[in-house]
Write a protein that holds these residues in place. Structure first.
Motif, PDB file in Angstrom:
ATOM      1  N   ASN A   1       1.317   7.599  10.158  1.00 54.07           N
ATOM      2  CA  ASN A   1       0.961   6.287   9.625  1.00 54.07           C
ATOM      3  C   ASN A   1       0.522   5.316  10.700  1.00 54.07           C
ATOM      4  O   ASN A   1      -0.216   4.366  10.415  1.00 54.07           O
ATOM      5  CB  ASN A   1       2.147   5.715   8.844  1.00 54.07           C
TER       6      ASN A   1
ATOM      7  N   SER B   1       0.053   4.308   0.104  1.00 57.07           N
ATOM      8  CA  SER B   1      -0.476   5.473   0.816  1.00 57.07           C
ATOM      9  C   SER B   1       0.322   5.780   2.084  1.00 57.07           C
ATOM     10  O   SER B   1       0.256   6.888   2.608  1.00 57.07           O
ATOM     11  CB  SER B   1      -1.947   5.261   1.166  1.00 57.07           C
ATOM     12  N   TYR B   2       1.100   4.796   2.578  1.00 53.17           N
ATOM     13  CA  TYR B   2       1.907   5.042   3.767  1.00 53.17           C
ATOM     14  C   TYR B   2       3.155   5.866   3.452  1.00 53.17           C
ATOM     15  O   TYR B   2       3.664   6.571   4.300  1.00 53.17           O
ATOM     16  CB  TYR B   2       2.325   3.714   4.408  1.00 53.17           C
TER      17      TYR B   2
ATOM     18  N   ASP C   1       0.847  -1.194   0.000  1.00 58.45           N
ATOM     19  CA  ASP C   1       0.000   0.000   0.000  1.00 58.45           C
ATOM     20  C   ASP C   1       0.884   1.247   0.000  1.00 58.45           C
ATOM     21  O   ASP C   1       1.557   1.536   0.988  1.00 58.45           O
ATOM     22  CB  ASP C   1      -0.911  -0.015   1.219  1.00 58.45           C
TER      23      ASP C   1
ATOM     24  N   ARG D   1      -3.079   5.765  10.663  1.00 63.85           N
ATOM     25  CA  ARG D   1      -3.684   5.127   9.479  1.00 63.85           C
ATOM     26  C   ARG D   1      -3.738   3.600   9.636  1.00 63.85           C
ATOM     27  O   ARG D   1      -4.746   2.967   9.323  1.00 63.85           O
ATOM     28  CB  ARG D   1      -2.894   5.504   8.233  1.00 63.85           C
TER      29      ARG D   1
ATOM     30  N   MET E   1      -2.519  11.078   3.405  1.00 62.38           N
ATOM     31  CA  MET E   1      -1.885   9.881   2.881  1.00 62.38           C
ATOM     32  C   MET E   1      -0.793  10.275   1.897  1.00 62.38           C
ATOM     33  O   MET E   1      -0.736  11.415   1.433  1.00 62.38           O
ATOM     34  CB  MET E   1      -2.906   8.986   2.164  1.00 62.38           C
ATOM     35  N   GLY E   2       0.058   9.309   1.562  1.00 63.15           N
ATOM     36  CA  GLY E   2       1.065   9.510   0.534  1.00 63.15           C
ATOM     37  C   GLY E   2       2.211  10.380   0.997  1.00 63.15           C
ATOM     38  O   GLY E   2       2.482  10.527   2.190  1.00 63.15           O
TER      39      GLY E   2
END
Length: 360
Positions: free
Chosen positions: A300, A245-246, A243, A303, A351-352
């Motif tokens: 994160n 997005s982290y 993923d 998240r 995110m990202g």
């Protein structure tokens, strides 16, 4: 959501179809740390003959860092021989602006070095190679190594054997701080403490020469250590790619937890030395840890908890605030602010890649 790996989905083959790929693809993501990568490849050059492997490197640090890395690899003292350059603009969908095909001097392993068009983050760097690899039928597993690791000669063979004999989806190594260390840094990987909303290293501080219960270690694992993750192809085809997005931190933990029901393994004889902190600053004094690392760890963490253990979000908030207070007591006010800023960003759903002012 994680990106799926679909058969035939690839950005570009870069000639890999012609040469095919060995049974194991070793994936390394670098960021302006060419000497670490050179040392890692020197160690890989001494690996046992089976299983065969090829190496795929993503340089996230820009064109200057990429050219410096290639030069270091093919220098007179470097572990590689120069091969073919694939230039720029290979494929409109590619995440690499340039790719060099090298080979190890000491064995018949191909080394692919890609220059990322931007800093893709850790998961992005892994996925940048996994996508073109998805079109190649010959490999059966990947081995993700931090660039600041030095595996022993039998490390890969032990991982390969445990995955096959135990039918494990992912397998972790014994991680040491140095080759002459008496104590373990990780046995296999990480366990998530659900009531404390944080991760802990399995086996931390245990004597290396004391026998351990492998079944108990595997039962406690929620993910292999990101410093050394052996992941089977069939696992990736079921759970998808990392993923992105982290961006950095928790992507390996997220991936491992998604694979846990498929079986996580521990190869006790897979010894990997990890020079902790050269890539993220995690081994330094509190005031010297990069602000970006602190920010992303706490952003994160929120998240990760929201995705996998949403009921423990208040605990995770308390953990981040505790770290912020500790940074303050240790004379690191910038990192105290970064922990709080990361916490707030995580609660807001950021995110990202983080904002440029944080990344500097």
């Amino acid at each position: 959501m994680a990106t799926e790996l679909k058969a035939g989905e690839a950005d570009a083959s870069y000639g890999m179809v012609e040469s095919l790929v060995s049974e194991v693809a070793v994936l390394i993501v670098g960021y302006r740390n060419s000497q670490d990568v050179v040392d890692c490849l020197r160690a890989l050059s001494r690996a046992t003959t089976s299983p065969a492997f090829d190496i795929f490197i993503c340089e996230n640090g820009g064109r200057d860092a990429y050219h410096h890395l290639v030069s270091a690899l093919v220098s007179e003292e470097g572990p590689c021989r120069r091969g073919q350059s694939y230039g720029t603009g290979i494929d409109g969908n590619s995440r690499f602006t340039d790719v060099q095909r090298l080979s190890l001097r000491a064995r018949s392993s191909t080394v692919w070095v890609g220059c990322a068009f931007d800093n893709l983050g850790y998961a992005g760097g892994i996925n940048a190679w996994l996508r073109p690899l998805s079109a190649i039928p010959t490999w059966r597993a990947i081995w993700i190594l931090n660039p600041d690791t030095q595996p022993t000669a039998s490390a890969l063979a032990a991982l390969h054997e445990r995955a096959q004999s135990g039918q494990k989806a992912m397998v972790g190594s014994t991680i040491l701080d140095s080759l002459d260390a008496d104590h373990v840094r990780f046995r296999g990987g990480i366990s998530w403490q659900r009531l404390a909303a944080r991760d802990v290293a399995i086996g931390l501080g245990e004597l290396l020469d004391v026998s351990c219960n492998i079944v108990a270690v595997e039962g406690a694992m929620d993910s292999p250590s990101g410093a050394s993750m052996y992941v089977t192809r069939w696992c990736i085809e079921r759970i998808g790619l990392m993923d992105e997005s982290y961006f950095l931190f928790y992507e390996d933990m997220d991936w491992g937890l998604r694979a846990r029901h498929l079986g996580l393994g521990y190869a006790v004889d897979s010894i990997v030395v990890h020079k902790r902190g050269t890539t993220t600053g995690s081994a330094r004094a509190s005031s010297a840890i990069p602000v970006l690392s602190v920010y992303l760890q706490h952003r994160n963490g929120v998240r990760f908890v929201r995705r996998h253990f949403p009921w423990s979000l208040p605990l995770r908030v308390a953990v981040s605030l505790m770290y912020a207070f500790r940074f303050l007591l240790q004379g690191a006010p910038n990192n105290s602010r970064a922990a709080v800023a990361g916490l707030v960003a995580g609660l807001k759903g950021e995110m990202g890649r983080p904002k440029e002012r944080i990344a500097q």
